[in-house]
Design an enzyme around this catalytic site. Structure first.
Site, mmCIF file in Angstrom:
data_model
loop_
_atom_site.group_PDB
_atom_site.id
_atom_site.type_symbol
_atom_site.label_atom_id
_atom_site.label_comp_id
_atom_site.label_asym_id
_atom_site.label_seq_id
_atom_site.Cartn_x
_atom_site.Cartn_y
_atom_site.Cartn_z
ATOM 1 N N MET A 12 0.823 -1.217 0.000
ATOM 2 C CA MET A 12 0.000 0.000 0.000
ATOM 3 C C MET A 12 0.855 1.264 0.000
ATOM 4 O O MET A 12 0.552 2.224 -0.712
ATOM 5 C CB MET A 12 -0.942 -0.020 1.200
ATOM 6 N N SER A 128 -9.264 2.758 1.439
ATOM 7 C CA SER A 128 -9.905 1.562 0.903
ATOM 8 C C SER A 128 -9.708 1.480 -0.606
ATOM 9 O O SER A 128 -9.705 2.483 -1.298
ATOM 10 C CB SER A 128 -11.401 1.553 1.218
ATOM 11 N N LYS A 182 -13.752 3.745 8.555
ATOM 12 C CA LYS A 182 -13.114 2.675 7.774
ATOM 13 C C LYS A 182 -13.395 1.311 8.388
ATOM 14 O O LYS A 182 -13.611 0.314 7.687
ATOM 15 C CB LYS A 182 -11.600 2.914 7.696
ATOM 16 N N HIS A 185 -16.860 0.439 7.398
ATOM 17 C CA HIS A 185 -16.791 0.082 5.971
ATOM 18 C C HIS A 185 -16.408 -1.384 5.833
ATOM 19 O O HIS A 185 -17.026 -2.146 5.077
ATOM 20 C CB HIS A 185 -15.771 0.978 5.257
ATOM 21 N N ASN A 186 -15.369 -1.788 6.568
ATOM 22 C CA ASN A 186 -14.906 -3.169 6.463
ATOM 23 C C ASN A 186 -15.929 -4.147 7.026
ATOM 24 O O ASN A 186 -16.059 -5.272 6.531
ATOM 25 C CB ASN A 186 -13.562 -3.326 7.177
ATOM 26 N N GLU A 189 -18.374 -4.621 4.423
ATOM 27 C CA GLU A 189 -17.709 -5.470 3.428
ATOM 28 C C GLU A 189 -17.803 -6.946 3.815
ATOM 29 O O GLU A 189 -18.117 -7.807 2.974
ATOM 30 C CB GLU A 189 -16.244 -5.031 3.313
#
Length: 464
Positions: A12, A128, A182, A185-186, A189
């Site tokens: 990353m 992300s 985040k 968000h995960n 997901e």
């Protein structure tokens, strides 16, 4: 002098460094394992002119414009604390340090408070989109001070993914706001992936369809309201054949899913906030059960596996899938709203939906409708009560009921689909069953209960 420094040249970090350099910014780079630096510079090719490598931390810091901006792309937790101990003495008031990893937002809040005592700024940046997103345009969720955002906005808006020309990045609030968003968000997901896995399993194990045919179905779904990144890649991966065996690639992959913890964090924080994350919890639990393959194989021999056929139509499955996805988002945004109230972040839920429309893993066609819904005054602030969303759910819920019933009758596990249905049915009951629980609590522990139409705490006649 460089406009930003990046410490950590893993997958990353290196991708972000190249992305930033490609957009015209000078980037100082370094890495704990200094032997990684030279290969990275070679890989950078023509972009190397904007990359300034350093092997020593002091030289790396000295190469930055002031006030400095330093992005750490290293494992969160103890490694981040250790790096802060090393770099803080080298910084000056007004400098900003960014943690771009998947961090526990409680740690981010603690670090922000500690650095603020030295007039330093700490940012929790959720990134992300994986390696491709980092290189070509991620969705980014920033938690930090206005000062930090002023420093970072030109860079982050330049490198972010875009949806209709709008950068998918925003300052969402102070301290841990970005990392918390985040994390959720995960969690969403996790649930979306589990729903897809359950639908795939019904088609593969219940309807006995070959993977390529299921992939074609997902590809067709990706042309309509179910369009999303996860549907797109599922359609693609199901077309691949294992070069060694000639079997469908998915059939030779061990059915044991890994996890890095963010889904579990979402569930834990939801419970702390008194919220339901039942679909995310189901997804986390399913990954845990998947890792127990020897136990499952032994149990199948003793208890028997799923033997019932599944014959619901693709049209019914698509409607059930759409309902489940909406319920997943609804649960996730409830958690965000609760955390915003608890920590005083002032999260703008419409903005969050909009920066998730491109670059991130959960991007989907539904996020436009969700953002529009949050722009209006929602009844009780609930996404499932937004008129358009409620209408879609009313249309799709019969299909979700049918799919869950068919799966249960056939012995096929659908933990996320059934959890979503149970939550929806619980939320639409104006008078539920918790009164019996309150009566039990009073009878065994004299805890008392609220009485309909009367203020105060009361006890039952069993205590007379």
């Amino acid at each position: 002098m460089a406009q930003i420094g990046i410490y950590g040249l893993g997958t990353m970090g290196s991708a972000l460094a190249l992305n930033i350099a490609e957009h015209g910014f000078d980037v100082a780079v370094t890495n704990r394992e200094v032997e990684w630096i030279a290969p990275f510079m070679t890989e950078a090719g023509d972009l190397a002119v904007r990359l300034h490598p350093h092997e020593q931390l002091e030289a790396f810091v000295a190469a930055l414009n002031t006030p400095r901006v330093i992005l750490f792309m290293i494992p969160s937790g103890a490694p981040m604390d250790a790096m802060l101990d090393q770099i803080t003495p080298l910084l000056s008031p007004g400098d900003t340090v960014i943690d771009g990893g998947n961090a526990d937002f409680h740690d981010t809040r603690r670090r922000a408070a500690q650095l603020a005592e030295r007039d330093l700024h700490f940012v929790g940046l959720g990134v992300s989109g994986g390696e491709a997103g980092a290189r070509h345009g991620p969705s980014m969720m920033l938690g930090g001070s206005d000062h930090s955002w002023a420093q970072l906005e030109p860079i982050l808006t330049a490198i972010a993914a875009r949806y209709d020309g709008i950068p998918c990045v925003a300052r969402l609030g102070p301290d841990g706001a970005g990392h918390f968003v985040k994390t959720v968000h995960n969690g969403i997901e996790y649930a979306d992936m589990q729903v897809i896995a359950e639908i795939y399993s019904l088609l593969r194990n219940g309807a006995a369809l070959p993977p390529a045919e299921i992939g074609a179905l997902f590809a067709a779904w990706d042309l309509g309201p179910l369009k999303s990144y996860l549907v797109e890649i599922t359609a693609r991966l199901l077309t691949y054949t294992d070069p060694e065996t000639g079997h469908p690639m998915v059939d030779v992959i061990k059915d044991a899913a890994g996890q890095k913890g963010t889904g579990r964090w979402t569930v834990i924080e939801a419970l702390r906030l008194g919220q339901s994350a039942s679909m995310i919890e189901a997804a986390v639990g399913a990954r845990g059960w998947s890792s127990e393959k020897p136990t499952r194989q032994r149990a199948e021999a003793i208890l028997g596996g799923a033997v019932g056929a599944f014959d619901d139509t693709p049209e019914v499955l698509a409607e059930a899938f759409l309902a489940a996805r909406l319920l997943t988002y609804a649960q996730g945004f409830r958690i965000l709203a609760a955390a915003s109230d608890a920590y005083g972040w002032g999260l703008d839920l419409a903005t969050i939906a909009r920066i998730w429309r491109a670059g991130c893993i959960i991007r989907s066609a539904l996020l436009d409708d969700i953002a529009d819904a949050f722009d209006r005054d929602l009844p009780q602030g609930e996404l499932i009560l937004a008129p358009e969303i409620a209408q879609t759910l009313a249309r799709c819920l019969p299909a979700l009921r049918q799919v869950v019933c068919s799966a249960v009758h056939g012995g096929h596990p659908v933990p996320a689909l059934s959890a979503g249905l149970a939550w929806y049915d619980s939320m639409r009951l104006g008078h539920g069953s918790a009164n019996i629980i309150q009566a039990q609590r009073d009878m065994f522990g004299r805890h008392g209960f609220e009485r309909l139409g009367r203020a105060g705490l009361h006890h039952g006649p069993w205590w007379d």
